[in-house]
Enzyme design. Structure first.
Site, PDB file in Angstrom:
ATOM      1  N   MET A  14      -6.731  -0.629  -4.012  1.00 32.35           N
ATOM      2  CA  MET A  14      -7.532  -1.589  -3.189  1.00 32.35           C
ATOM      3  C   MET A  14      -8.138  -2.640  -3.774  1.00 32.35           C
ATOM      4  SD  MET A  14     -10.030   1.734  -1.737  1.00 32.35           S
ATOM      5  CE  MET A  14     -10.036   2.634  -3.130  1.00 32.35           C
ATOM      6  N   CYS A  96       0.275  -4.054   2.932  1.00 31.60           N
ATOM      7  CA  CYS A  96      -1.123  -5.037   2.870  1.00 31.60           C
ATOM      8  C   CYS A  96      -0.906  -5.894   4.226  1.00 31.60           C
ATOM      9  CB  CYS A  96      -1.259  -5.649   1.804  1.00 31.60           C
ATOM     10  SG  CYS A  96      -2.792  -6.451   1.785  1.00 31.60           S
TER      11      CYS A  96
END
Length: 332
Positions: A14, A96
């Site tokens: 993350m 992403c």
């Protein structure tokens, strides 16, 4: 292809969250969780300050390096650098959805170029001996997830990928922000289950919207592993149950206060090297969610960890404000 326990449970990569300080904190709660770095671009690794970008504490193993990039030669070079630094796995980001990632031709936009992704995997596999994995979405924009996910999965597995981690949502590169892409596209866990059924010998790990270990256990009836993202970061106490509930092993610690006491030596070493306390403790604010004193704990850290010269005693003072009780979800 051998399916082992390494990927049974992982904490997701993350951005801005899973840095080295966060990973040391998470490791204190689970010996078995596979941890991931934030995504690092091939360009940053090849041309940047490698010690700063890639350095990690020995306690973090098993640890995977997540790469962002699309050029097979650059991916191979960066993967080799990561292997030489001691990482246990190289993971390619094909999920992403941020604009910066799209402009750089990596991340979720590569779902539209499965042959290029496969070429990158093949190049990395030639260069390194450690596992190479891919993290993707079920599709992007107007793609049919049945076709898009199959095309990507079959391509990268044929190229030698050792496992596939699937965020069970589409990414809408046109029309949704990166934040919206984490919540708005509907979850389709069944699509990931069907992929596993179609590729029974391939390790398939599921990711996306999983709130805790009770949900994780349900997914493990269909796939080989579960990756927890925001739930692991925002409510890190959940990780205390990973080893006993998913691996049948004792947890390193059974109480968050013991985790923090064990973390003090690491904090003191980091402070001595010039790290600011806030950079470390910003990752622990959810540790006592649902426990009396949690708000005072967060407030004390927010007000004092940013001060020049703040030391480990600030964390000890914050922990002392919390009652000796487990979070409500654990107690239940």
């Amino acid at each position: 292809m051998q399916i082992n326990q390494l990927h049974r449970f992982a904490v997701a990569p993350m951005m801005d969250w899973t840095d080295r300080h966060c990973r040391v904190f998470h490791r204190l709660m689970s010996r078995r969780a596979l941890l991931y770095t934030e995504m690092l671009t091939t360009g940053a690794i090849i041309h940047g300050d490698r010690a700063r970008l890639l350095g990690f504490d020995a306690s973090e193993h098993p640890l995977a390096l997540q790469l962002g990039g699309s050029d097979p030669r650059d991916l191979a070079t960066a993967a080799k650098i990561g292997e030489d630094f001691g990482y246990d796995e190289i993971n390619l980001n094909v999920g992403c959805p941020s604009d910066r990632v799209k402009d750089g031709r990596f991340g979720a936009c590569l779902m539209a170029e499965p042959a290029l992704v496969a070429a990158g995997v093949e190049a990395m596999k030639r260069e390194v001996k450690i596992p190479v994995t891919v993290k993707c979405r079920i599709g992007i924009d107007d793609q049919d997830p049945e076709l898009a996910l199959d095309a990507l999965a079959r391509g990268v597995i044929a190229a030698g990928a050792d496992a596939l981690i699937v965020h069970a949502r589409k990414a809408w590169l046109n029309g949704l922000s990166p934040k919206e892409n984490r919540d708005v596209p509907p979850l389709d866990y069944d699509r990931v289950y069907r992929l596993k059924a179609a590729m029974p010998d391939v390790p398939i790990i599921i990711n996306g919207g999983i709130a805790g270990l009770a949900e994780a256990r349900k997914h493990l009836a269909h796939v080989d592993g579960v990756m927890l993202g925001r739930a692991a970061y925002q409510e890190p106490w959940r990780l205390l149950a990973v080893d006993p509930e998913l691996f049948g092993e004792a947890a390193p610690f059974t109480a968050m206060k013991d985790v923090f006491e064990a973390m003090i030596p690491y904090i003191e070493r980091e402070l001595a090297q010039g790290t600011r306390l806030h950079s470390i403790v910003r990752h622990v604010l959810g540790a006592f969610h649902g426990v009396p004193g949690a708000r005072a704990f967060r407030r004390h850290l927010a007000e004092n960890a940013v001060r020049p010269g703040a030391g480990a005693n600030v964390l000890r003072e914050a922990v002392a404000l919390v009652e000796d009780r487990k979070p409500a979800a654990i107690a239940a």
